[in-house]
Design an enzyme around this catalytic site. Structure first.
Site, PDB file in Angstrom:
ATOM      1  CD  GLN A   1     -23.507   2.601  11.150  1.00  0.00           C
ATOM      2  OE1 GLN A   1     -23.455   2.921  10.358  1.00  0.00           O
ATOM      3  NE2 GLN A   1     -24.486   2.109  11.653  1.00  0.00           N
ATOM      4  CG  PHE A   2     -26.836   6.795  16.157  1.00  0.00           C
ATOM      5  CD1 PHE A   2     -26.836   6.046  17.546  1.00  0.00           C
ATOM      6  CD2 PHE A   2     -27.821   6.363  15.322  1.00  0.00           C
ATOM      7  CE1 PHE A   2     -27.962   6.413  18.217  1.00  0.00           C
ATOM      8  CE2 PHE A   2     -28.589   6.089  15.550  1.00  0.00           C
ATOM      9  CZ  PHE A   2     -28.454   5.029  16.917  1.00  0.00           C
ATOM     10  CB  THR A   3     -25.006   1.913  15.690  1.00  0.00           C
ATOM     11  OG1 THR A   3     -24.455   2.257  14.276  1.00  0.00           O
ATOM     12  CG2 THR A   3     -26.513   2.770  15.417  1.00  0.00           C
TER      13      THR A   3
ATOM     14  CD1 TRP B   1      -2.526  -2.155   0.230  1.00  0.00           C
ATOM     15  CD2 TRP B   1      -2.610  -1.750   2.166  1.00  0.00           C
ATOM     16  NE1 TRP B   1      -3.380  -2.531   0.812  1.00  0.00           N
ATOM     17  CE2 TRP B   1      -3.336  -2.797   2.376  1.00  0.00           C
ATOM     18  CE3 TRP B   1      -2.989  -0.933   3.901  1.00  0.00           C
ATOM     19  CZ2 TRP B   1      -4.227  -3.703   2.374  1.00  0.00           C
ATOM     20  CZ3 TRP B   1      -3.882  -1.264   4.575  1.00  0.00           C
ATOM     21  CH2 TRP B   1      -4.900  -2.565   4.083  1.00  0.00           C
TER      22      TRP B   1
END
Length: 153
Positions: free
Chosen positions: A81-83, A65
């Site tokens: 994505q609050f979770t 990479w």
């Protein structure tokens, strides 16, 4: 702030069967904002997302990479994505007490997206607070968790 960063061949997000964001090769970013996050955490996270070397240099034939999403001119799909701040250590229902309130999180999320767009890369998004279906064609698979905790205020 927490971001699940995924190297993707493609990704899209739908709300009520309508595709509202779609990208090709690049990064899918699932973004969680804590109640303590500030612009300082956003700036660090933007830099990391844009500069992490997660792509091979295809000109060398080496799988190492060497290239960032900026280097390859990739695309970004950013989904709130609050979770990501769900705490499952106690009981059977997650606690979201460390997630930022929606009003506060919405502003920081939008600022995060705006700062990513300043890179000149194509940036697509989900719809903040909506029920979404996210399709991810993970490349590798490569999935990393980036975290930046706010300094004590």
């Amino acid at each position: 702030m927490r971001v699940i960063i995924q190297r993707v061949k493609s990704s899209q997000v739908e709300v009520e069967t309508t595709v509202i964001g779609k990208i090709g090769r690049g990064l899918n970013l699932l973004v969680g904002i804590a109640d303590t996050d500030t612009e300082a955490e956003l700036d660090w996270m933007v830099r990391k997302c844009l500069e992490l070397r997660l792509f091979a240099d295809e000109t060398t034939g080496n799988d190492r990479w060497e290239k960032s999403v900026q280097d390859i001119g990739g695309e970004l799909l950013v989904v709130s994505q609050f979770t990501l701040y769900g705490d499952c250590r106690k009981g059977r229902r997650p606690s979201f007490s460390k997630s930022a309130a929606p009003e506060y999180a919405r502003g920081l999320y939008q600022l995060f997206v705006d700062k990513l767009r300043m890179s000149g890369l194509r940036v697509e998004t989900g719809e903040f607070g909506a029920m979404m279906e996210v399709s991810i064609e993970n490349d590798g698979p490569v999935t990393l968790l980036l975290e930046k905790e706010a300094s004590v205020r």
